[in-house]
Design a protein around this motif. Sequence first.
Motif, PDB file in Angstrom:
ATOM      1  N   GLY A  17       0.822  -1.210   0.000  1.00 27.60           N
ATOM      2  CA  GLY A  17       0.000   0.000   0.000  1.00 27.60           C
ATOM      3  C   GLY A  17       0.854   1.258   0.000  1.00 27.60           C
ATOM      4  O   GLY A  17       0.404   2.318   0.447  1.00 27.60           O
ATOM      5  N   HIS A  97      -7.615  16.155   5.347  1.00 29.66           N
ATOM      6  CA  HIS A  97      -7.880  14.720   5.327  1.00 29.66           C
ATOM      7  C   HIS A  97      -6.579  13.958   5.543  1.00 29.66           C
ATOM      8  O   HIS A  97      -5.586  14.209   4.863  1.00 29.66           O
ATOM      9  CB  HIS A  97      -8.508  14.283   4.005  1.00 29.66           C
ATOM     10  CG  HIS A  97      -8.813  12.818   3.989  1.00 29.66           C
ATOM     11  ND1 HIS A  97      -9.907  12.280   4.634  1.00 29.66           N
ATOM     12  CD2 HIS A  97      -8.150  11.757   3.464  1.00 29.66           C
ATOM     13  CE1 HIS A  97      -9.906  10.969   4.491  1.00 29.66           C
ATOM     14  NE2 HIS A  97      -8.849  10.623   3.779  1.00 29.66           N
ATOM     15  N   SER A  98      -6.587  13.038   6.504  1.00 27.30           N
ATOM     16  CA  SER A  98      -5.410  12.215   6.748  1.00 27.30           C
ATOM     17  C   SER A  98      -5.624  10.818   6.174  1.00 27.30           C
ATOM     18  O   SER A  98      -6.568  10.127   6.553  1.00 27.30           O
ATOM     19  CB  SER A  98      -5.151  12.098   8.246  1.00 27.30           C
ATOM     20  OG  SER A  98      -4.216  11.056   8.477  1.00 27.30           O
ATOM     21  N   PHE A  99      -4.735  10.409   5.273  1.00 26.62           N
ATOM     22  CA  PHE A  99      -4.792   9.042   4.766  1.00 26.62           C
ATOM     23  C   PHE A  99      -4.244   8.066   5.800  1.00 26.62           C
ATOM     24  O   PHE A  99      -4.659   6.925   5.878  1.00 26.62           O
ATOM     25  CB  PHE A  99      -4.035   8.947   3.434  1.00 26.62           C
ATOM     26  CG  PHE A  99      -4.724   9.667   2.329  1.00 26.62           C
ATOM     27  CD1 PHE A  99      -5.736   9.060   1.609  1.00 26.62           C
ATOM     28  CD2 PHE A  99      -4.393  10.986   2.032  1.00 26.62           C
ATOM     29  CE1 PHE A  99      -6.403   9.752   0.593  1.00 26.62           C
ATOM     30  CE2 PHE A  99      -5.055  11.680   1.027  1.00 26.62           C
ATOM     31  CZ  PHE A  99      -6.059  11.066   0.302  1.00 26.62           C
ATOM     32  N   THR A 100      -3.298   8.540   6.601  1.00 27.46           N
ATOM     33  CA  THR A 100      -2.709   7.677   7.623  1.00 27.46           C
ATOM     34  C   THR A 100      -3.753   7.260   8.653  1.00 27.46           C
ATOM     35  O   THR A 100      -3.787   6.119   9.101  1.00 27.46           O
ATOM     36  CB  THR A 100      -1.545   8.411   8.337  1.00 27.46           C
ATOM     37  OG1 THR A 100      -0.683   8.950   7.344  1.00 27.46           O
ATOM     38  CG2 THR A 100      -0.773   7.465   9.223  1.00 27.46           C
ATOM     39  N   TYR A 101      -4.612   8.223   9.023  1.00 31.16           N
ATOM     40  CA  TYR A 101      -5.608   7.922  10.057  1.00 31.16           C
ATOM     41  C   TYR A 101      -6.998   7.652   9.469  1.00 31.16           C
ATOM     42  O   TYR A 101      -7.927   7.303  10.192  1.00 31.16           O
ATOM     43  CB  TYR A 101      -5.671   9.054  11.092  1.00 31.16           C
ATOM     44  CG  TYR A 101      -4.430   9.107  11.954  1.00 31.16           C
ATOM     45  CD1 TYR A 101      -4.313   8.283  13.073  1.00 31.16           C
ATOM     46  CD2 TYR A 101      -3.356   9.929  11.645  1.00 31.16           C
ATOM     47  CE1 TYR A 101      -3.173   8.301  13.857  1.00 31.16           C
ATOM     48  CE2 TYR A 101      -2.213   9.949  12.417  1.00 31.16           C
ATOM     49  CZ  TYR A 101      -2.130   9.136  13.527  1.00 31.16           C
ATOM     50  OH  TYR A 101      -0.996   9.145  14.294  1.00 31.16           O
ATOM     51  N   GLY A 102      -7.128   7.848   8.157  1.00 32.59           N
ATOM     52  CA  GLY A 102      -8.387   7.516   7.497  1.00 32.59           C
ATOM     53  C   GLY A 102      -9.565   8.402   7.870  1.00 32.59           C
ATOM     54  O   GLY A 102     -10.701   7.944   7.915  1.00 32.59           O
ATOM     55  N   LYS A 103      -9.298   9.679   8.163  1.00 28.50           N
ATOM     56  CA  LYS A 103     -10.416  10.574   8.481  1.00 28.50           C
ATOM     57  C   LYS A 103     -10.015  12.037   8.300  1.00 28.50           C
ATOM     58  O   LYS A 103      -8.837  12.360   8.180  1.00 28.50           O
ATOM     59  CB  LYS A 103     -10.886  10.336   9.920  1.00 28.50           C
ATOM     60  CG  LYS A 103      -9.808  10.600  10.966  1.00 28.50           C
ATOM     61  CD  LYS A 103     -10.354  10.423  12.384  1.00 28.50           C
ATOM     62  CE  LYS A 103      -9.279  10.745  13.403  1.00 28.50           C
ATOM     63  NZ  LYS A 103      -9.714  10.561  14.788  1.00 28.50           N
ATOM     64  N   ASP A 104     -11.042  12.901   8.296  1.00 29.17           N
ATOM     65  CA  ASP A 104     -10.796  14.344   8.296  1.00 29.17           C
ATOM     66  C   ASP A 104     -10.517  14.810   9.721  1.00 29.17           C
ATOM     67  O   ASP A 104     -11.047  14.250  10.677  1.00 29.17           O
ATOM     68  CB  ASP A 104     -12.043  15.108   7.805  1.00 29.17           C
ATOM     69  CG  ASP A 104     -12.199  15.022   6.301  1.00 29.17           C
ATOM     70  OD1 ASP A 104     -11.279  14.512   5.633  1.00 29.17           O
ATOM     71  OD2 ASP A 104     -13.243  15.460   5.797  1.00 29.17           O
TER      72      ASP A 104
ATOM     73  N   SER B  84      -2.673   4.662  14.290  1.00 30.84           N
ATOM     74  CA  SER B  84      -2.287   4.999  12.926  1.00 30.84           C
ATOM     75  C   SER B  84      -2.165   3.723  12.109  1.00 30.84           C
ATOM     76  O   SER B  84      -1.788   2.675  12.626  1.00 30.84           O
ATOM     77  CB  SER B  84      -0.949   5.742  12.957  1.00 30.84           C
ATOM     78  OG  SER B  84      -0.255   5.569  11.752  1.00 30.84           O
ATOM     79  N   LYS B  85      -2.466   3.825  10.830  1.00 26.37           N
ATOM     80  CA  LYS B  85      -2.266   2.685   9.919  1.00 26.37           C
ATOM     81  C   LYS B  85      -0.803   2.257   9.885  1.00 26.37           C
ATOM     82  O   LYS B  85      -0.482   1.139   9.535  1.00 26.37           O
ATOM     83  CB  LYS B  85      -2.684   3.076   8.498  1.00 26.37           C
ATOM     84  CG  LYS B  85      -4.165   3.048   8.246  1.00 26.37           C
ATOM     85  CD  LYS B  85      -4.429   3.333   6.763  1.00 26.37           C
ATOM     86  CE  LYS B  85      -5.908   3.636   6.544  1.00 26.37           C
ATOM     87  NZ  LYS B  85      -6.148   4.168   5.189  1.00 26.37           N
ATOM     88  N   ASN B  86       0.073   3.236  10.183  1.00 26.78           N
ATOM     89  CA  ASN B  86       1.504   2.944  10.094  1.00 26.78           C
ATOM     90  C   ASN B  86       2.057   2.251  11.331  1.00 26.78           C
ATOM     91  O   ASN B  86       3.225   1.930  11.386  1.00 26.78           O
ATOM     92  CB  ASN B  86       2.286   4.238   9.852  1.00 26.78           C
ATOM     93  CG  ASN B  86       2.004   4.805   8.483  1.00 26.78           C
ATOM     94  OD1 ASN B  86       1.283   4.190   7.696  1.00 26.78           O
ATOM     95  ND2 ASN B  86       2.549   5.960   8.188  1.00 26.78           N
TER      96      ASN B  86
END
Lengths: 191, 191
Positions: A17, A97-104, B84-86
């Motif tokens: 990913g 928007h954070s892709f790492t945390y999956g939310k705004d 975190s996803k990480n």
Amino acid sequence: MKLLEERIKEDGQVRPGNILKVDSFLNHQLDISLLEQLGNEFYEKFKNKGITRILTIEASGIALACLAAQHFKVPVVFAKKAKSKNLDGELYTSTVHSFTYGKDFTVTLAKKFLSEDDTVLLIDDFLAVGKAMRGLIDICNQADAKIAGIGIAVEKGFQSGGKELREAGYDVYSLAIIDEMTDDGSITFRS
Amino acid sequence: MKLLEERIKEDGQVRPGNILKVDSFLNHQLDISLLEQLGNEFYEKFKNKGITRILTIEASGIALACLAAQHFKVPVVFAKKAKSKNLDGELYTSTVHSFTYGKDFTVTLAKKFLSEDDTVLLIDDFLAVGKAMRGLIDICNQADAKIAGIGIAVEKGFQSGGKELREAGYDVYSLAIIDEMTDDGSITFRS
């Protein structure tokens, strides 16, 4: 920057990913000696730009911003991601928007710490799509502060953030730009 | 520490509800020169304790931990407050109640960054009831790491955290201990 590229090759881990884990030295455990050298590199690049403040975002950007600020002799201000009871007074806010945390989430900064008199260096550990950085730029624009440059440790060059920011005219200085990562762990840096 | 007490008197602001705002130099805007001196003070206190890692918690503790770590020449590890996803692999976790944010949150630390071989200095910007610090201690206990000391910038001495930790045997070194704050803004430090 050779030093950072070598460290990423040695200690970075590629996860499926397009996730690059550099948590052993950059954003969970912090190698202070390395960060000192990265901070100095930002200083060498931006020292003649009249920087009055370094702006970053919690949490991973703080260490790098502090170790750069030691050279610039200016304060660090970090934007906050959560609403704290201790944040009162007038605030700049921006939604990111954070892709790492999956939310705004809403980024906030007390207005008293950034004004039209400031010339700002923006610093963060990572640049990918650039959402967090856009939030910081939005805050600088609300403050009418001048943005002198953007210092990034690791840019994912195969994502759009860096390209878009450079096309918009920002002086983006990334110490390592990754052009390609494969799931088997190989990493190609931009030369 | 006189330097910090004077700065608190000069720039700190007392808010109703025993809130002390030191956001102009300690936890929103960061006065790096001041933090360097606070970090050095922790070093002078704990330099002979064989510290191998400094452990703090995001976000406000990071700056102070980094500027102390420069003297100790050891890595900083910061516990994270959000999932975190990480963050993958084995994690230490502890549940902490935050009065500042009015909710419980889970603190996490990757197991690979703390072990029974470590002698840890815990650092945070504030100590009040001590919930966050208890979370960090819990994590050290899970890791069987030795806790050599606790370094705090501002302790609210009229709350229970510092007293309880000292009674439990921890070497708590707070650079400024506030014994009383009144809503009209006066602050009394422990001598």
